[in-house]
Design a protein around this motif. Structure first.
Motif, PDB file in Angstrom:
ATOM      1  N   LEU A  83       1.167  -1.119  -0.085  1.00  0.00           N
ATOM      2  CA  LEU A  83       0.016   0.085   0.048  1.00  0.00           C
ATOM      3  C   LEU A  83       0.836   1.020  -0.169  1.00  0.00           C
ATOM      4  CD1 LEU A  83      -2.786  -1.265   2.529  1.00  0.00           C
ATOM      5  CD2 LEU A  83      -2.817  -0.853  -0.236  1.00  0.00           C
ATOM      6  N   GLY A  84       1.866   1.399   0.738  1.00  0.00           N
ATOM      7  CA  GLY A  84       2.836   2.482   0.761  1.00  0.00           C
ATOM      8  C   GLY A  84       3.407   2.728  -0.630  1.00  0.00           C
ATOM      9  N   VAL A  85       3.920   1.930  -0.969  1.00  0.00           N
ATOM     10  CA  VAL A  85       4.690   1.905  -2.567  1.00  0.00           C
ATOM     11  C   VAL A  85       3.628   2.090  -3.470  1.00  0.00           C
ATOM     12  CG1 VAL A  85       6.168   0.867  -4.159  1.00  0.00           C
ATOM     13  CG2 VAL A  85       6.625   0.670  -1.604  1.00  0.00           C
ATOM     14  N   PHE A 132      -9.372 -11.524  -9.257  1.00  0.00           N
ATOM     15  CA  PHE A 132     -10.570 -10.662  -9.239  1.00  0.00           C
ATOM     16  C   PHE A 132     -10.137  -9.130  -8.683  1.00  0.00           C
ATOM     17  CE2 PHE A 132     -12.662 -14.556  -9.021  1.00  0.00           C
ATOM     18  CZ  PHE A 132     -13.901 -14.362  -9.919  1.00  0.00           C
ATOM     19  N   ALA A 133      -9.269  -9.190  -7.656  1.00  0.00           N
ATOM     20  CA  ALA A 133      -8.868  -8.061  -6.987  1.00  0.00           C
ATOM     21  C   ALA A 133      -7.990  -7.267  -8.102  1.00  0.00           C
ATOM     22  CB  ALA A 133      -7.935  -8.267  -5.861  1.00  0.00           C
ATOM     23  N   PHE A 134      -7.323  -7.861  -8.858  1.00  0.00           N
ATOM     24  CA  PHE A 134      -6.597  -7.143  -9.857  1.00  0.00           C
ATOM     25  C   PHE A 134      -7.506  -6.505 -10.955  1.00  0.00           C
ATOM     26  CE2 PHE A 134      -2.860 -10.529  -9.192  1.00  0.00           C
ATOM     27  CZ  PHE A 134      -2.287  -9.602  -8.114  1.00  0.00           C
ATOM     28  N   VAL A 135      -8.506  -7.501 -11.555  1.00  0.00           N
ATOM     29  CA  VAL A 135      -9.172  -6.942 -12.412  1.00  0.00           C
ATOM     30  C   VAL A 135     -10.086  -5.815 -11.756  1.00  0.00           C
ATOM     31  CG1 VAL A 135     -11.324  -7.440 -13.872  1.00  0.00           C
ATOM     32  CG2 VAL A 135      -9.434  -8.920 -13.631  1.00  0.00           C
ATOM     33  N   GLY A 136     -10.528  -5.770 -10.747  1.00  0.00           N
ATOM     34  CA  GLY A 136     -11.445  -4.594 -10.027  1.00  0.00           C
ATOM     35  C   GLY A 136     -10.591  -3.414  -9.875  1.00  0.00           C
ATOM     36  N   VAL A 212       3.564  -9.133  -4.622  1.00  0.00           N
ATOM     37  CA  VAL A 212       4.049  -7.869  -3.878  1.00  0.00           C
ATOM     38  C   VAL A 212       5.322  -7.685  -4.257  1.00  0.00           C
ATOM     39  CG1 VAL A 212       4.665  -7.048  -1.772  1.00  0.00           C
ATOM     40  CG2 VAL A 212       2.163  -8.129  -1.998  1.00  0.00           C
ATOM     41  N   LEU A 213       6.432  -8.883  -4.241  1.00  0.00           N
ATOM     42  CA  LEU A 213       7.789  -8.627  -4.455  1.00  0.00           C
ATOM     43  C   LEU A 213       7.982  -8.198  -6.007  1.00  0.00           C
ATOM     44  CD1 LEU A 213       9.313 -11.582  -2.393  1.00  0.00           C
ATOM     45  CD2 LEU A 213       9.229  -9.118  -1.730  1.00  0.00           C
ATOM     46  N   THR A 254       0.903  -0.347  -9.594  1.00  0.00           N
ATOM     47  CA  THR A 254      -0.314   0.063  -8.582  1.00  0.00           C
ATOM     48  C   THR A 254      -1.277  -0.950  -8.447  1.00  0.00           C
ATOM     49  OG1 THR A 254       0.089   2.350  -8.863  1.00  0.00           O
ATOM     50  CG2 THR A 254      -2.168   1.991  -7.970  1.00  0.00           C
ATOM     51  N   VAL A 255      -1.782  -1.359  -9.517  1.00  0.00           N
ATOM     52  CA  VAL A 255      -2.854  -2.300  -9.603  1.00  0.00           C
ATOM     53  C   VAL A 255      -2.285  -3.791  -8.860  1.00  0.00           C
ATOM     54  CG1 VAL A 255      -4.180  -4.133 -11.053  1.00  0.00           C
ATOM     55  CG2 VAL A 255      -3.995  -1.615 -11.441  1.00  0.00           C
ATOM     56  N   LEU A 256      -1.120  -3.957  -9.166  1.00  0.00           N
ATOM     57  CA  LEU A 256      -0.366  -5.196  -8.742  1.00  0.00           C
ATOM     58  C   LEU A 256      -0.366  -5.241  -7.304  1.00  0.00           C
ATOM     59  CD1 LEU A 256       0.691  -8.150  -9.821  1.00  0.00           C
ATOM     60  CD2 LEU A 256       2.938  -6.874  -9.673  1.00  0.00           C
ATOM     61  N   LEU A 257       0.179  -4.267  -6.613  1.00  0.00           N
ATOM     62  CA  LEU A 257       0.289  -4.115  -5.156  1.00  0.00           C
ATOM     63  C   LEU A 257      -1.116  -3.805  -4.466  1.00  0.00           C
ATOM     64  CD1 LEU A 257       3.397  -1.625  -5.308  1.00  0.00           C
ATOM     65  CD2 LEU A 257       3.436  -4.043  -4.688  1.00  0.00           C
ATOM     66  N   ALA A 258      -1.938  -2.779  -4.964  1.00  0.00           N
ATOM     67  CA  ALA A 258      -3.153  -2.607  -4.187  1.00  0.00           C
ATOM     68  C   ALA A 258      -3.898  -3.814  -4.216  1.00  0.00           C
ATOM     69  CB  ALA A 258      -3.877  -1.447  -5.089  1.00  0.00           C
ATOM     70  N   GLY A 259      -4.160  -4.605  -5.423  1.00  0.00           N
ATOM     71  CA  GLY A 259      -4.805  -5.611  -5.645  1.00  0.00           C
ATOM     72  C   GLY A 259      -4.429  -7.066  -4.645  1.00  0.00           C
ATOM     73  N   SER A 260      -3.105  -6.860  -4.486  1.00  0.00           N
ATOM     74  CA  SER A 260      -2.519  -8.035  -3.618  1.00  0.00           C
ATOM     75  C   SER A 260      -2.915  -7.721  -2.090  1.00  0.00           C
ATOM     76  CB  SER A 260      -0.921  -8.073  -3.655  1.00  0.00           C
ATOM     77  OG  SER A 260      -0.686  -8.498  -5.057  1.00  0.00           O
ATOM     78  N   ALA A 261      -2.750  -6.267  -1.751  1.00  0.00           N
ATOM     79  CA  ALA A 261      -2.995  -6.116  -0.370  1.00  0.00           C
ATOM     80  C   ALA A 261      -4.431  -6.201  -0.075  1.00  0.00           C
ATOM     81  CB  ALA A 261      -2.882  -4.254  -0.195  1.00  0.00           C
ATOM     82  N   VAL A 262      -5.479  -5.736  -0.864  1.00  0.00           N
ATOM     83  CA  VAL A 262      -7.076  -5.959  -0.768  1.00  0.00           C
ATOM     84  C   VAL A 262      -7.351  -7.372  -0.707  1.00  0.00           C
ATOM     85  CG1 VAL A 262      -8.941  -5.661  -1.869  1.00  0.00           C
ATOM     86  CG2 VAL A 262      -7.766  -3.634  -1.761  1.00  0.00           C
ATOM     87  N   ALA A 263      -6.781  -8.287  -1.516  1.00  0.00           N
ATOM     88  CA  ALA A 263      -7.218  -9.649  -1.427  1.00  0.00           C
ATOM     89  C   ALA A 263      -6.598 -10.291  -0.300  1.00  0.00           C
ATOM     90  CB  ALA A 263      -6.302 -10.512  -2.525  1.00  0.00           C
ATOM     91  N   ALA A 264      -5.620  -9.873   0.443  1.00  0.00           N
ATOM     92  CA  ALA A 264      -5.154 -10.400   1.869  1.00  0.00           C
ATOM     93  C   ALA A 264      -5.788  -9.751   2.728  1.00  0.00           C
ATOM     94  CB  ALA A 264      -3.740 -10.131   1.766  1.00  0.00           C
ATOM     95  N   ALA A 265      -5.835  -8.405   2.825  1.00  0.00           N
ATOM     96  CA  ALA A 265      -6.325  -7.728   4.147  1.00  0.00           C
ATOM     97  C   ALA A 265      -7.558  -6.835   3.881  1.00  0.00           C
ATOM     98  CB  ALA A 265      -5.240  -6.964   4.770  1.00  0.00           C
ATOM     99  N   GLY A 266      -8.074  -6.911   2.774  1.00  0.00           N
ATOM    100  CA  GLY A 266      -9.186  -6.113   2.662  1.00  0.00           C
ATOM    101  C   GLY A 266      -8.869  -4.558   2.205  1.00  0.00           C
TER     102      GLY A 266
END
Length: 344
Positions: A83-85, A132-136, A212-213, A254-266
């Motif tokens: 999220l920070g990056v 789904f998180a990535f597409v959204g 994320v990495l 941004t999509v890759l990082l934000a989607g990963s964070a949302v999928a894991a933690a909302g």
């Protein structure tokens, strides 16, 4: 109040940047220790260290530390860094100090897509949530950009923020409508939808580690290009910068990082907004250091917020997304009111 025509801040010295990085690492280490040691049942740090070094113990302390707190700490590290990056890259790509995955509706888009996947296709688990998180997230980003492009304020910082707020509100309302009409789905996701680290296991961390990495590595590689982009599109292009390509890669990151964070933690809010602004006071205008420090400070903030949520609502728990919103909302308001919001 600083004039909008004032000169950009001078680059920070290397010694200052190295010192800030060391300090950030120390703060992150303390945040990790607090995350593992404190909760509904405080555990001495010595006992925590012994449990981590000797993972074979099956007593209550071992179950709390290894089965609950270590996994949620690892997920917090990954989600916080993502999220920070993501926020730092978005602010650099758009030259918009209000850019953030939550403010621009990207987190809301990812969350709605995950909820739709569960409701319509019966998907379950973080691995199934990811696509789904990535597409959204991608569709939400395109929608916000399109609305801002045709709006009266255009692609100005405030114009993008307003478009993002509208899209985020609309998508969040749809998500809420889906959840309240499906009792079992609401019960399953009522904590996840506000952002939560509770109940995570190492399997969740393992699933999001690779994207994320990958996102972090690409983001670090974008730092120099973002520095050039900050000079303006025309000057950046004259210096050989491929402006469209940089923005496209930044959007993908941004999509890759934000989607990963949302999928894991909302959809955790405001981490990507507050942290880059805080670290930029130390890093100066160099996006390479801003991205690096954001990757360290953001997870520290997320973990501290998670600990606060466990302590203030004892014996219950306040979800981390609520705490970060309480921290980030005043920052957002201050930025909107500032004349410095004209651009980066």
């Amino acid at each position: 109040m600083r004039s909008s025509t004032s000169a950009p801040p001078a680059p920070a010295s290397v010694s200052r940047l190295v010192g800030a990085t060391v300090l950030a690492v120390v703060v992150l280490a303390v945040a990790c220790a607090l995350s593992i040691a404190y909760g509904s049942r405080p555990i001495p740090l010595g006992t925590v260290l012994d449990t981590v070094l000797h993972p074979g113990r099956n007593d209550e302390v071992g179950l709390i530390v290894l089965g609950n707190r270590v996994p949620r700490t690892v997920v917090g590290l990954l989600a916080g860094a993502a999220l920070g990056v993501a926020g730092a890259v978005m602010q650099g790509v758009t030259r918009n100090p209000l850019a953030d995955p939550s403010v621009l509706g990207i987190n809301s888009g990812a969350a709605l897509a995950v909820v739709a996947g569960i409701a319509l296709f019966g998907v379950s688990g973080t691995a199934a949530y990811l696509p789904f998180a990535f597409v959204g997230a991608a569709l939400a980003a395109l929608l916000v950009y399109g609305i801002a492009a045709v709006a009266r304020r255009g692609l100005s910082p405030v114009g993008l923020a307003l478009s993002g707020a509208v899209v985020a509100a609309a998508l969040s309302s749809i998500t809420t409508a889906v959840l309240v009409t499906n009792a079992s789905l609401l019960d399953q996701l009522r904590f996840w939808q506000v952002g939560a680290l509770a109940g995570k296991d190492l399997g969740t961390a393992g699933i999001i580690t690779a994207p994320v990495l990958i996102g972090l590595v690409i983001a670090f590689g974008l730092g120099r290009s973002l520095n050039t982009l900050a000079l303006g599109d025309e000057l950046a292009a004259s210096l050989g910068q491929r402006v469209v390509l940089v923005r496209a890669v930044g959007g993908l990151v941004t999509v890759l990082l934000a989607g990963s964070a949302v999928a894991a933690a909302g959809p955790v809010a405001f981490v990507g907004l507050a942290v880059p602004h805080a670290v930029r006071r130390l890093s100066g205008p160099d996006h390479r250091w801003t991205i690096l420090l954001s990757a360290i400070v953001a997870p520290a903030l997320l973990l501290v917020a998670d600990v606060i949520g466990r302590v203030v609502a004892y014996p219950g728990e306040l979800q981390v997304g609520i705490v970060t919103a309480l921290i980030g909302a005043p920052v957002f308001i201050a930025l909107v009111r500032s004349r410095a919001v004209r651009g980066l």
